[in-house]
Design an enzyme around this catalytic site. Structure first.
Site, PDB file in Angstrom:
ATOM      1  N   GLN A 143      -1.540   4.057 -10.482  1.00  0.00           N
ATOM      2  CA  GLN A 143      -2.394   2.884 -10.282  1.00  0.00           C
ATOM      3  C   GLN A 143      -2.447   2.058 -11.562  1.00  0.00           C
ATOM      4  O   GLN A 143      -2.732   2.591 -12.635  1.00  0.00           O
ATOM      5  CB  GLN A 143      -3.808   3.342  -9.877  1.00  0.00           C
ATOM      6  CG  GLN A 143      -4.744   2.203  -9.541  1.00  0.00           C
ATOM      7  CD  GLN A 143      -4.310   1.411  -8.313  1.00  0.00           C
ATOM      8  OE1 GLN A 143      -3.931   1.975  -7.294  1.00  0.00           O
ATOM      9  NE2 GLN A 143      -4.346   0.092  -8.418  1.00  0.00           N
TER      10      GLN A 143
ATOM     11  N   LYS B 244      -6.231   3.905  -0.568  1.00  0.00           N
ATOM     12  CA  LYS B 244      -4.892   4.488  -0.367  1.00  0.00           C
ATOM     13  C   LYS B 244      -5.013   5.914   0.157  1.00  0.00           C
ATOM     14  O   LYS B 244      -4.280   6.310   1.073  1.00  0.00           O
ATOM     15  CB  LYS B 244      -4.099   4.434  -1.690  1.00  0.00           C
ATOM     16  CG  LYS B 244      -3.699   3.005  -2.034  1.00  0.00           C
ATOM     17  CD  LYS B 244      -3.191   2.821  -3.451  1.00  0.00           C
ATOM     18  CE  LYS B 244      -3.003   1.331  -3.734  1.00  0.00           C
ATOM     19  NZ  LYS B 244      -2.560   1.033  -5.090  1.00  0.00           N
TER      20      LYS B 244
ATOM     21  N   ASP C 143       5.914   2.109  -4.838  1.00  0.00           N
ATOM     22  CA  ASP C 143       5.386   0.773  -5.126  1.00  0.00           C
ATOM     23  C   ASP C 143       6.512  -0.256  -5.178  1.00  0.00           C
ATOM     24  O   ASP C 143       6.265  -1.458  -5.113  1.00  0.00           O
ATOM     25  CB  ASP C 143       4.654   0.774  -6.483  1.00  0.00           C
ATOM     26  CG  ASP C 143       3.141   0.776  -6.328  1.00  0.00           C
ATOM     27  OD1 ASP C 143       2.667   0.329  -5.269  1.00  0.00           O
ATOM     28  OD2 ASP C 143       2.453   1.203  -7.263  1.00  0.00           O
TER      29      ASP C 143
END
Ligand code: NAP
Length: 281
Positions: A97, A53, A120
């Site tokens: 995460q 990422k 997300d």
């Protein structure tokens, strides 16, 4: 023999477009678009995802702020960090995460991310907006799957789509997105009876189960588009859910693992971040 859908190539194309938008943002607003990434603990797979990422941020001229917290971090400290990033106008997106270490409550942490910075697309509000067909950050892996299907040039509308797996992060949102594109969608799970015959009805078959070689050739209709979301490590090697060679002999298009859905997930995260930055202006 199926054509391979090259996720890396499609993702590279998406990232090229995003870099242009990020460059323009920087020239217009005098700062870079910024994504904050929080990782807690030392799960090796999570470390790889975060590295990918951060690399994708570099490729698209998006600034990344990485916060690596010890596995023992208390919930209150994690929440406070998220609150501080939420209040920071120079941060456009916040990503925690997952999975988090066992003592941390994932939903509680995610609830501290404001909807407009939830890149997300996992928050209850963003999921609700997806259901209601309102503008929102959409979950990255499902968005990437739709892009990959579109990259084939095959029309989704009117097709029979079967999604195997009903997780909140992949199965359910991709089913909604296929429905939104006017596919006729069936969602399967571990209690589905006669899974093989349901899968055989699919013009578009998406597997998000997490079991290597789970989708075998007898479950696939001749000419189907097969999207393999699975990432399964067997003896250190990465496999999808799909028994690739025999299924390739029947499908019209298929995604490989690695190099299919994975790179698209990261590209769509950056897409959500760039969109969030512009929405904030
Ligand atoms: P998950 O939360 O574990 O969900 C798995 C789903 O598969 C569940 O809905 C489960 O049904 C269903 N399932 C399990 N066994 C089954 C069976 N025998 N028959 C039919 N359905 C069955 O997994 P996930 O988070 O969605 O991830 C799925 C896979 O995708 C994993 O390998 C993961 O690593 C991978 N993944 C890849 C990406 C990427 O970027 N490439 C992103 C996310 C996930 P129940 O609901 O009934 O238990």
């Amino acid at each position: 023999m199926a054509k391979i859908i090259d996720g890396k190539a499609v993702a590279a194309e998406v990232k090229r477009g995003l870099k242009e938008k990020a460059d323009f943002f920087e020239s217009k607003y005098g700062r870079k678009i910024c994504l904050a990434v929080i990782i807690a603990g030392d799960d090796p797979a999570s470390a790889i995802y975060v590295r990918n990422k951060v690399k994708a941020c570099e490729e698209t001229n998006v600034k990344s702020l990485k916060y690596a917290l010890p596995a023992s971090v208390p919930q209150s400290e994690l929440n406070e960090l998220i609150d501080a990033l939420a209040a920071d106008d120079s941060v456009d997106g916040i990503l925690v995460q997952v999975p988090l270490p066992a003592h941390l409550d994932e939903r509680e942490a995610l609830s501290h991310i404001p909807t407009n910075k939830d890149v997300d697309g996992f928050s209850a509000e963003n999921v609700g907006k997806l259901v209601l067909k309102e503008e929102c950050s959409k979950a990255c892996t499902p968005s990437g799957i739709i892009e990959l299907i579109d990259s084939t040039g095959v029309e989704i509308e009117g097709k029979r789509a079967v999604v195997v797996g009903r997780s909140n992060t992949v199965g359910k949102p991709v089913a909604l997105m296929l429905l939104e594109r006017n596919a006729t969608v069936t969602v399967c799970h571990s209690r589905t009876r006669d899974l093989a015959s349901v899968c055989r009805e699919a013009d578009i078959l998406v597997s998000a189960v997490g079991k290597a070689r789970f989708i075998t050739a007898d479950m696939v209709k001749e000419g189907a588009i097969v999207i393999d979301v699975g990432m399964n490590r067997v003896d250190g090697k990465l496999y999808g859910d799909v028994d690739f060679d025999p299924v390739s002999a029947k499908a019209s298009y298929i995604t490989p693992v690695p190099g299919g859905v994975g790179p698209m997930t990261v590209a769509m995260l950056l897409n959500n971040t760039v969109k969030a930055a512009y929405r904030g202006k």
